[in-house]
Each structure stands twice: as structure tokens, then as C-alpha cells.
Design an enzyme around this catalytic site. Structure first.
Site, PDB file in Angstrom:
ATOM      1  N   HIS A 120      86.031  14.589  60.406  1.00  0.00           N
ATOM      2  CA  HIS A 120      87.492  15.595  61.146  1.00  0.00           C
ATOM      3  C   HIS A 120      87.126  17.480  60.423  1.00  0.00           C
ATOM      4  CE1 HIS A 120      89.112  12.285  62.852  1.00  0.00           C
ATOM      5  NE2 HIS A 120      88.951  11.762  61.903  1.00  0.00           N
TER       6      HIS A 120
ATOM      7  N   ARG B 125      94.423  16.082  70.347  1.00  0.00           N
ATOM      8  CA  ARG B 125      95.178  15.671  68.953  1.00  0.00           C
ATOM      9  C   ARG B 125      96.024  15.725  68.138  1.00  0.00           C
ATOM     10  NH1 ARG B 125      89.976  18.030  67.934  1.00  0.00           N
ATOM     11  NH2 ARG B 125      87.880  15.575  67.995  1.00  0.00           N
TER      12      ARG B 125
ATOM     13  N   ARG C  31      96.063  12.146  73.355  1.00  0.00           N
ATOM     14  CA  ARG C  31      96.123  10.759  72.731  1.00  0.00           C
ATOM     15  C   ARG C  31      97.270  10.989  71.744  1.00  0.00           C
ATOM     16  NH1 ARG C  31      91.243  10.344  68.310  1.00  0.00           N
ATOM     17  NH2 ARG C  31      92.404  11.981  67.308  1.00  0.00           N
TER      18      ARG C  31
ATOM     19  N   GLU D 216      86.428   2.922  71.485  1.00  0.00           N
ATOM     20  CA  GLU D 216      85.979   3.052  70.595  1.00  0.00           C
ATOM     21  C   GLU D 216      86.075   1.787  69.820  1.00  0.00           C
ATOM     22  OE1 GLU D 216      88.852   5.688  68.783  1.00  0.00           O
ATOM     23  OE2 GLU D 216      90.573   5.382  69.430  1.00  0.00           O
TER      24      GLU D 216
ATOM     25  N   ASN E  73      83.118   8.666  68.281  1.00  0.00           N
ATOM     26  CA  ASN E  73      82.678   8.599  66.562  1.00  0.00           C
ATOM     27  C   ASN E  73      82.914   7.229  65.632  1.00  0.00           C
ATOM     28  OD1 ASN E  73      82.241  11.155  67.570  1.00  0.00           O
ATOM     29  ND2 ASN E  73      84.473  12.135  66.097  1.00  0.00           N
ATOM     30  N   ASP E  74      83.859   6.760  66.788  1.00  0.00           N
ATOM     31  CA  ASP E  74      84.318   5.453  65.453  1.00  0.00           C
ATOM     32  C   ASP E  74      83.705   4.572  66.625  1.00  0.00           C
ATOM     33  OD1 ASP E  74      85.751   6.562  63.751  1.00  0.00           O
ATOM     34  OD2 ASP E  74      87.725   6.247  64.972  1.00  0.00           O
TER      35      ASP E  74
ATOM     36  N   ARG F 127      80.453   6.630  58.956  1.00  0.00           N
ATOM     37  CA  ARG F 127      80.240   7.296  59.250  1.00  0.00           C
ATOM     38  C   ARG F 127      80.505   8.188  57.931  1.00  0.00           C
ATOM     39  NH1 ARG F 127      84.609  10.749  62.592  1.00  0.00           N
ATOM     40  NH2 ARG F 127      86.470   9.693  63.013  1.00  0.00           N
TER      41      ARG F 127
ATOM     42  N   CYS G 192      85.072  11.694  74.671  1.00  0.00           N
ATOM     43  CA  CYS G 192      85.620  12.811  73.879  1.00  0.00           C
ATOM     44  C   CYS G 192      84.925  12.635  72.280  1.00  0.00           C
ATOM     45  CB  CYS G 192      87.536  12.625  73.946  1.00  0.00           C
ATOM     46  SG  CYS G 192      87.657  10.710  73.014  1.00  0.00           S
TER      47      CYS G 192
END
Length: 572
Positions: free
Chosen positions: A191, A298, A334, A433, A456-457, A467, A504
């Protein structure tokens, strides 16, 4: 002598400045018997005065950067420093026990902290324990004559050196002074790295030893283009990297010429390029980089940047600002994705062995429904100010989506019944995800309006590899044929039902992934705003017909390395 540290290129650019170590200092001390009680009380008073001066400066900076409401926490800390009961108790401890100020401070504040933490039926009072802990840390630093780092007090150009940076740490960095950062931990999808790209701050992460090798005030170079950093560079190296920074700036100026152009491939296929944001303050970067929408807002940062649960009006105003600021372009919001590594001080979550696989995101929203309903009401009220799409994170099953949609529809009906204006064209979708959702994409596509693939997830869950864990980082493989097949199935399932698909996650702006995603049929690439123009430039040079051929071959390969080599062969 110059030292080179190798890490991960997390955010493009070059920075050259003094090091500022954002590392908690050693505040340990020994209990000592004292004879001059008045002198010890004087030390204590001086430490409290210095702490108040620090917090006054920090508050002023917070008001400037974050707003008056968010800065109020520092006023609360200043008030604690003025509490006569606490100060008198510490001084009495010095007198009665004839101990040094450090020992007395810890003994008394530990009592206060335990008292407030024990008030389990009063969340507000429990929060005061954290305030006292923070204040004690600051006073102790002055007693020990140790610097307590705080980015809010930075008033010269620096490079931040830290073990890691939390999302809220990174979000508060002042670009006027913070020119880059280097961390021990982290990866390109952490992040802090994502926020660094949003803030356009060059960053190198995952060096493993930056905090051990770099001292405060030393000159450092951050090469966010190649994932390298240098400590105590000589004049020749500084000149070389100054030139590299200028070349990158020139390249950015070329990309900037595409700001007002559409994202169209060499064979005339149009795509959307959207931006990922965390707060309304990110809008400037979105517009400066020519984004065609916000592909990911976010909203958890609204919660993380506050010391209490944001009200419906707080959220409404934030959502309204973003929707109005995008002038009718799509804004995909989101809903709150708290949990995993994102915690709230005022929302205690259970300690879990695997928090990323536990109580987080939509699972919290469907459990704490009033919090979820508050967010949805704020979004519904704001919907009339722009083009709103809402997506739910961490959805694994159809019943979860149906439950979230039902709550949304109930809140919409309630507002309409009260004659409160609500847009009638809000689209609902989910983040893809979790592999289970990707596999069932054909079923989901019949019931929702769009997918946004959170790569990412999706990658870490598919590969069963955290990760953020350096020991298994080799398994974090965005270009693995297994990942590409899940993405292909998701896209095909959506298109069969006439639905829209975005990415995204960080693959959206990755130069290796972009050609593959074009060939797989993606509709929208959403990424850090600073990556948009570079991605647009790349897409304009590629033909979709050839990228489809590339993707078809990639899906049938065995390894990530083979996919990367194939992409290079098709794009170089």
C-alpha cells in the site's frame, strides 16, 4: 565511500536529498535514585513544554494538509499535556520515590493507560489510552534527549528512510519537502508503494537494510526507475543521476502531450484508462494525467485518516467532491475494505492468525450492517452529482453479493421515500480478487453490472503467497499463465452477458501486463494516476489483433518467464 542498496522499483523517478530516518528511537532508560528533586521536576516541566511546542507545530501542519477536523487529535494531545492531575501525580512520584523523571512518567502514565483500556463499555475512553501512550512517547523522547521523527515537522528536502510506511504515513507526506523514500520492507504492490505512485514520489522498497546502512542527514540517491539507491554518492554519481532525472522529466513531458487524447490502439480500438485514488485530494493528479475516469476509489482512507467513525455527512461530502470533480466521468467507488493490514483504532478487530483470509472487507460490512448502511446512504445521496459505480470488495460467493445488493436497494428505497434525490443509473459490481469468484464469473455476470479485477490480491490468493512476504515473493507472478487464464475467463464471462470489465490492480499500469490485457479483451485499465500517460502511449503503439495473438500463445505457456519473453518479442 558510496554504498549501493538494491531493492524494488516501487515508484518512478529520481530523487537526490538528505536522509530523514522515520524510525522509532530507543526510549529505554534505567531507574535512578535522585537527590535534587527540584531539578528533576524542572527536567519534567521542560520536557512537557517542548512536547507542547512540537504538537503545536504538528497541528498547524495537519490543519494545512488534512483539514481542521483531522487535526483535532493533536489538540487533544496538547490538552493531555496540560492535565494537572497527571503532571502532579508524576511529580509526587518523583518526590515520594526519589526516582528520575523517566521512571515516574512511565509509572503514572501506565496507570492511566490501564485505567482507560479497562473501560470496555466506553469506546471513547478506551481511545484515550492510545492518546496518552503517544503523548508519553513524546515527553520521554525529550527527557532522554532523543529525536522523535515526525514527517509533519519536515521543512527541508529529504528522502524518508524507514522500515516500512503505513498507508496513513505515506498519505501525509508533503511532496514539497519529501522527494522520495527508501524502505527495508515492502513490494511493488504494498500500500505504501501504491500511495507513493499516487503522490508521484520516487520510491525504492524492500532493500532489507536501509535503516541499518543509512544515517540521518547523509546524502542519498533514490532511483525509482531501476530499484537502486546510493548512500554518500560522489559528485560524479550525483551528476549522472541528475541527468537521469532530467531525462525522465523530459519523457514525462512527452507523455503529457497525450493528456487530452483518447486511449486508442494502433488499429483503432478504444480503451478506458482510469485512475486509482485514496482521497479527494488525489483528484488534481487524476486530472493532470488525463484520466478518463476513476477506476478505483479506496474509501477506507476516509476511515483510516480519522480518529472516529466518519459520519454519513463526512462521507457524503467526500464522495460528492470526487463525483463533481470528475465532471460526469465514471467514478467507481469501492466500499470500505478494512482488515488485513488496514486497521482502525476505533474499530477493534479480532486477532487472527491469517487476517488476509479472515474478517475483512465485505465480510465486515455484512456483519456490521449499520456501518455499511451509513456508507451506502452517503454514496446514494452523492450519486446525483456525477456518474457513480459501486463495487463490493472480497466477494467470494453469490449470496454475499446478493446480500450487499439487497441492503443497497433497501437504503435507496428509504431515501426515495423521503424525497431525497438519488441517481437511477448507479451500476453495481464486485472486485474479482478471490479465485472462487473468478471461477464463477459466468454466474456473477448474470446478476451484476461490471467486474473490476483486483490483480494484487487475486495473484496472492491464487498463488497462496503473501505479497508482503519476501521469502515467498518469487511466487508473486502477475504474468503466470494461471493468472492470465482466470482473467481471460472473467472477461469472457462478462462480455457474454454484455458486461464491462476493468483491472484496478497494479497490472493495469504494468508495461508487460498491458499488452496481455489488451489481447485478453479488457475494457478499462485503472492504475495510479502517474502511470496513465505512459500506459496510453504504449497502447497507442500496439495493435489489438497482434496482442490477441500474443495472449492466445501466452495462455498456453508453462511459466511466467516464458510469458515475459513472449511479450518482449511482440512489443520490441
Amino acid at each position: 565511500m558510496t554504498t549501493k542498496l538494491k531493492g524494488i522499483a516501487a515508484s518512478n523517478g529520481v530523487a537526490i536529498a538528505k536522509a530523514y530516518k522515520l524510525v522509532d528511537p530507543d526510549l529505554s532508560f534505567k531507574t535512578q535514585s535522585i537527590t535534587d528533586i527540584d531539578a528533576e521536576k524542572g527536567r519534567l516541566d521542560a520536557a512537557f513544554v517542548a512536547s507542547k511546542e512540537d504538537l503545536t507545530k504538528i497541528k498547524a501542519k495537519a490543519v494545512e494538509n488534512l483539514g481542521a477536523e483531522e487535526a483535532e487529535v493533536f489538540e487533544a494531545h496538547i490538552t493531555i499535556l496540560s492535565d494537572p492531575e497527571m503532571i502532579d501525580s508524576i511529580k509526587k512520584q518523583i518526590e515520594d520515590e526519589k526516582v528520575n523523571a523517566e521512571t515516574a512518567l512511565k509509572a503514572i502514565t501506565d496507570n492511566f493507560i490501564a485505567l482507560f483500556e479497562g473501560m470496555t463499555d466506553n469506546a471513547y475512553m478506551q481511545e484515550r489510552a492510545a492518546d496518552i501512550r503517544d503523548v508519553t512517547k513524546r515527553v520521554m523522547s525529550h527527557l532522554l534527549n532523543v529525536n522523535l521523527p515526525n514527517p509533519a515537522l519536515i521543512d527541508e528536502q529529504v528522502v524518508i528512510i524507514a522500515k516500512d510506511l503505513t498507508p496513513s504515513d505515506t498519505a501525509q507526506l508533503d511532496r514539497q519537502f519529501v522527494k522520495g523514500f527508501i524502505t527495508d520492507l515492502g513490494g511493488r504492490t504494498s500500500h505504501s508503494s501504491i500511495m507513493a505512485r499516487t503522490l508521484e514520489i520516487p520510491a525504492v522498497v524492500g532493500t532489507e537494510k536501509a535503516t541499518a546502512e543509512i544515517e540521518d542527514g547523509q546524502m542519498v540517491i533514490v532511483d525509482g526507475l531501476h530499484g537502486e539507491s546510493f548512500v554518500l554518492p560522489d559528485e560524479a554519481l550525483i551528476a549522472e543521476y541528475t541527468k537521469m532525472g532530467e531525462a525522465y522529466a523530459a519523457q514525462k513531458a512527452e507523455w503529457a502531450k497525450l493528456k487530452n487524447e483518447k486511449t486508442i490502439s494502433a488499429d483503432n480500438v478504444e480503451f478506458m484508462t482510469g485512475a486509482n485514488i485514496g482521497t479527494p485530494k488525489d483528484l488534481d493528479g487524476v486530472l493532470e494525467n488525463g484520466a478518463e475516469g476513476v477506476g478505483l476509489y479506496r474509501t477506507e482512507f476516509l476511515y483510516m485518516d480519522s480518529n472516529e467513525m466518519p459520519t454519513e455527512d463526512d462521507q457524503f461530502n467526500a464522495y460528492k467532491k470526487v463525483l463533481e470533480g470528475m465532471y460526469g466521468k465514471t467514478v467507481t467507488v469501492r466500499t470500505m475494505d478494512i482488515g488485513g493490514d488496514k486497521e482502525l483504532p476505533y474499530l477493534p478487530l479480532p486477532n487472527e492468525e491469517n487476517p488476509f483470509l479472515g474478517y475483512r472487507a465485505i465480510r465486515i460490512s455484512l456483519d456490521k450492517t449499520e456501518m455499511f448502511r451509513t456508507q451506502l446512504r452517503a454514496l446514494l445521496r452523492a450519486s446525483v452529482y456525477g456518474n457513480l459505480w459501486i463495487m463490493f470488495p472480497m466477494v467470494a460467493t453469490l449470496p454475499e453479493f446478493r446480500a450487499a445488493k439487497k441492503i443497497f436497494e433497501e437504503e435507496k428505497a428509504s431515501l426515495v421515500a423521503k424525497d431525497i434525490a438519488v441517481a437511477d443509473n448507479i451500476k453495481l459490481g464486485i472486485m474479482i480478487e478471490i479465485p472462487a469468484a473468478a471461477v464463477l464469473a459466468d454466474k456473477f455476470a448474470k446478476e451484476l453490472d461490471f467486474f473490476s479485477i483486483g490483480t494484487n490480491d487475486l495473484i496472492q490468493y491464487t498463488m497462496a503467497a503473501d505479497r508482503g512476504n519476501e521469502r515467498v515473493s518469487y511466487l508473486y507472478q502477475p504474468y503466470s499463465p494461471s493468472i492470465l487464464r482466470l482473467i481471460k475467463h472473467t472477461i469472457d464471462s462478462a462480455h457474454k452477458e454484455g458486461k464491462f470489465v476493468a483491472v484496478c490492480g497494479e497490472m493495469g499500469g504494468d508495461p508487460i501486463a498491458v499488452p496481455l490485457l489488451m489481447g485478453l479483451g479488457l475494457d478499462e485499465f485503472s492504475m495510479s494516476a502517474t502511470s496513465i500517460l505512459q500506459a496510453r502511449s504504449l497502447i497507442k503503439k500496439l495493435e489489438v489483433s497482434k496482442m490477441q495473438e500474443l495472449a492466445t500463445k501466452a495462455l498456453d505457456l508453462d511459466t511466467t518467464d516464458e510469458v515475459v519473453e513472449l511479450v518482449k518479442a511482440y512489443t520490441n
